[in-house]
Scaffold this motif. Structure first.
Motif, PDB file in Angstrom:
ATOM      1  N   THR A  84       0.529  -1.167   0.275  1.00  0.00           N
ATOM      2  CA  THR A  84       0.321   0.543  -0.161  1.00  0.00           C
ATOM      3  C   THR A  84       0.649   1.265  -0.220  1.00  0.00           C
ATOM      4  N   GLU A  85       0.491   2.264  -0.962  1.00  0.00           N
ATOM      5  CA  GLU A  85       1.239   3.579  -0.448  1.00  0.00           C
ATOM      6  C   GLU A  85       0.820   4.608   0.343  1.00  0.00           C
ATOM      7  N   ILE A  86       1.953   4.564   1.888  1.00  0.00           N
ATOM      8  CA  ILE A  86       1.360   5.355   2.347  1.00  0.00           C
ATOM      9  C   ILE A  86       1.854   6.732   2.091  1.00  0.00           C
ATOM     10  N   GLN A  87       2.947   7.159   1.409  1.00  0.00           N
ATOM     11  CA  GLN A  87       3.604   8.571   1.272  1.00  0.00           C
ATOM     12  C   GLN A  87       3.626   8.905  -0.441  1.00  0.00           C
ATOM     13  N   ARG A  88       3.586   9.726  -1.140  1.00  0.00           N
ATOM     14  CA  ARG A  88       4.500  10.042  -2.671  1.00  0.00           C
ATOM     15  C   ARG A  88       4.178  11.592  -2.674  1.00  0.00           C
ATOM     16  N   VAL A  89       5.465  11.567  -3.221  1.00  0.00           N
ATOM     17  CA  VAL A  89       6.359  12.692  -3.609  1.00  0.00           C
ATOM     18  C   VAL A  89       6.617  12.910  -5.419  1.00  0.00           C
ATOM     19  N   THR A  90       6.319  13.679  -6.073  1.00  0.00           N
ATOM     20  CA  THR A  90       5.389  14.244  -7.303  1.00  0.00           C
ATOM     21  C   THR A  90       7.220  15.530  -7.628  1.00  0.00           C
ATOM     22  N   ASN A  91       7.999  15.015  -8.188  1.00  0.00           N
ATOM     23  CA  ASN A  91       9.225  16.303  -8.891  1.00  0.00           C
ATOM     24  C   ASN A  91       9.168  16.305 -10.569  1.00  0.00           C
ATOM     25  N   ASP A  92       8.477  17.542 -11.248  1.00  0.00           N
ATOM     26  CA  ASP A  92       8.245  17.822 -12.795  1.00  0.00           C
ATOM     27  C   ASP A  92       9.429  18.555 -13.299  1.00  0.00           C
ATOM     28  N   ARG A  93      10.404  19.607 -12.358  1.00  0.00           N
ATOM     29  CA  ARG A  93      11.406  20.319 -12.604  1.00  0.00           C
ATOM     30  C   ARG A  93      12.094  19.339 -13.916  1.00  0.00           C
ATOM     31  N   ALA A  94      12.669  19.804 -14.595  1.00  0.00           N
ATOM     32  CA  ALA A  94      13.672  19.237 -15.133  1.00  0.00           C
ATOM     33  C   ALA A  94      15.305  19.417 -14.550  1.00  0.00           C
ATOM     34  N   PRO A  95      16.208  18.034 -14.477  1.00  0.00           N
ATOM     35  CA  PRO A  95      17.312  18.223 -13.762  1.00  0.00           C
ATOM     36  C   PRO A  95      18.731  18.711 -14.918  1.00  0.00           C
ATOM     37  N   GLY A  96      19.414  19.661 -14.747  1.00  0.00           N
ATOM     38  CA  GLY A  96      20.161  20.031 -15.313  1.00  0.00           C
ATOM     39  C   GLY A  96      20.966  18.687 -16.105  1.00  0.00           C
ATOM     40  N   LYS A  97      21.361  19.145 -16.687  1.00  0.00           N
ATOM     41  CA  LYS A  97      22.552  17.769 -17.794  1.00  0.00           C
ATOM     42  C   LYS A  97      23.772  17.929 -16.885  1.00  0.00           C
ATOM     43  N   GLY A  98      23.696  16.503 -16.629  1.00  0.00           N
ATOM     44  CA  GLY A  98      24.192  15.662 -15.542  1.00  0.00           C
ATOM     45  C   GLY A  98      24.684  16.395 -13.992  1.00  0.00           C
ATOM     46  N   SER A  99      23.221  17.284 -13.301  1.00  0.00           N
ATOM     47  CA  SER A  99      22.825  17.517 -12.281  1.00  0.00           C
ATOM     48  C   SER A  99      22.401  16.578 -11.349  1.00  0.00           C
ATOM     49  N   LYS A 101      19.155  15.057  -9.678  1.00  0.00           N
ATOM     50  CA  LYS A 101      18.183  15.704  -9.425  1.00  0.00           C
ATOM     51  C   LYS A 101      17.369  14.237  -8.166  1.00  0.00           C
ATOM     52  N   ARG A 102      17.073  14.398  -6.435  1.00  0.00           N
ATOM     53  CA  ARG A 102      17.194  13.995  -5.808  1.00  0.00           C
ATOM     54  C   ARG A 102      15.156  14.068  -5.032  1.00  0.00           C
ATOM     55  N   VAL A 103      14.657  12.894  -4.931  1.00  0.00           N
ATOM     56  CA  VAL A 103      13.594  13.225  -4.507  1.00  0.00           C
ATOM     57  C   VAL A 103      13.424  12.420  -3.456  1.00  0.00           C
ATOM     58  N   GLU A 104      12.850  12.801  -2.509  1.00  0.00           N
ATOM     59  CA  GLU A 104      12.782  12.340  -0.627  1.00  0.00           C
ATOM     60  C   GLU A 104      11.808  12.091  -0.520  1.00  0.00           C
ATOM     61  N   VAL A 105      10.933  10.783  -0.093  1.00  0.00           N
ATOM     62  CA  VAL A 105       9.631  10.563   0.499  1.00  0.00           C
ATOM     63  C   VAL A 105       9.968   9.963   1.978  1.00  0.00           C
ATOM     64  N   THR A 106       8.466  10.616   2.698  1.00  0.00           N
ATOM     65  CA  THR A 106       9.795  10.058   4.380  1.00  0.00           C
ATOM     66  C   THR A 106       7.482   9.980   4.755  1.00  0.00           C
ATOM     67  N   ALA A 107       7.803   9.504   5.647  1.00  0.00           N
ATOM     68  CA  ALA A 107       6.646   8.482   6.867  1.00  0.00           C
ATOM     69  C   ALA A 107       6.784   8.525   8.153  1.00  0.00           C
ATOM     70  N   GLY A 108       5.894   8.421   9.036  1.00  0.00           N
ATOM     71  CA  GLY A 108       6.073   8.013  10.190  1.00  0.00           C
ATOM     72  C   GLY A 108       6.578   6.608  10.922  1.00  0.00           C
ATOM     73  N   CYS A 109       7.335   5.974  11.762  1.00  0.00           N
ATOM     74  CA  CYS A 109       7.645   5.294  11.915  1.00  0.00           C
ATOM     75  C   CYS A 109       6.990   4.420  12.128  1.00  0.00           C
ATOM     76  N   GLU A 110       6.783   2.825  11.702  1.00  0.00           N
ATOM     77  CA  GLU A 110       5.614   2.193  12.407  1.00  0.00           C
ATOM     78  C   GLU A 110       6.711   0.696  11.459  1.00  0.00           C
ATOM     79  N   PRO A 111       6.727  -0.273  13.261  1.00  0.00           N
ATOM     80  CA  PRO A 111       7.326  -1.948  12.336  1.00  0.00           C
ATOM     81  C   PRO A 111       6.530  -2.164  11.312  1.00  0.00           C
ATOM     82  N   GLY A 112       7.356  -2.577  10.010  1.00  0.00           N
ATOM     83  CA  GLY A 112       6.331  -3.770   9.379  1.00  0.00           C
ATOM     84  C   GLY A 112       7.608  -3.328   8.498  1.00  0.00           C
ATOM     85  N   ALA A 113       7.509  -3.597   6.459  1.00  0.00           N
ATOM     86  CA  ALA A 113       7.839  -4.274   5.201  1.00  0.00           C
ATOM     87  C   ALA A 113       7.652  -2.668   4.719  1.00  0.00           C
TER      88      ALA A 113
END
Length: 149
Positions: A84-99, A101-113
């Motif tokens: 099940t998806e619990i968090q989503r982040v979308t970035n539509d900006r085109a990265p510069g050549k060779g730079s 582009k890092r996208v991080e997603v976070t959620a509250g911590c609960e035991p599980g896989a």
């Protein structure tokens, strides 16, 4: 391609599905393979716990100019009926050549896989077939224990 094979070999031998409490090391990053003539290379990390949150990330590095780069990264948790998806982040900006582009997603911590997932659509300035490249990947599964949260 040899570098991608080495990274995947390290993943298998280090048990990348288990998470520590630190950001992912280089041996916990999966590439989607060699670029295969595509404009960008995408890498994805296994989720990890840091500061009471489960975190996942994906990185895009484009080797030529791109007109459009839609990059969606999700954090998924396994439940009784599957992932099940619990968090989503979308970035539509085109990265510069060779730079990167890092996208991080976070959620509250609960035991599980957990696993990180990305989906990207890339349209290069010089697209040989006139069609945008599309693709995605899943990270290795990370099991988060109660003690880590």
């Amino acid at each position: 391609m040899a570098a991608a094979a080495t990274v995947l070999a390290v993943l298998v031998t280090t048990g990348a599905e288990e998470a520590g409490c630190a950001p992912p090391a280089d041996d916990k990053v999966t590439t989607t393979g060699d670029r295969g003539g595509k404009a960008c290379l995408h890498t994805i990390s296994a989720p990890y716990v840091n500061r009471g949150r489960v975190r996942g990330e994906a990185i895009a590095t484009c080797f030529e100019a791109v007109l459009r780069h839609n990059f969606t990264v999700t954090l998924e948790k396994k439940g009784p009926s599957g992932w099940t998806e619990i968090q989503r982040v979308t970035n539509d900006r085109a990265p510069g050549k060779g730079s990167p582009k890092r996208v991080e997603v976070t959620a509250g911590c609960e035991p599980g896989a957990y696993r990180t997932r990305y989906y990207a659509t890339v349209e290069a300035l010089k697209e040989p077939d006139g069609q945008a490249d599309k693709g995605g990947a899943f990270s290795p599964t990370t099991v988060v224990m109660k003690e880590q949260c």
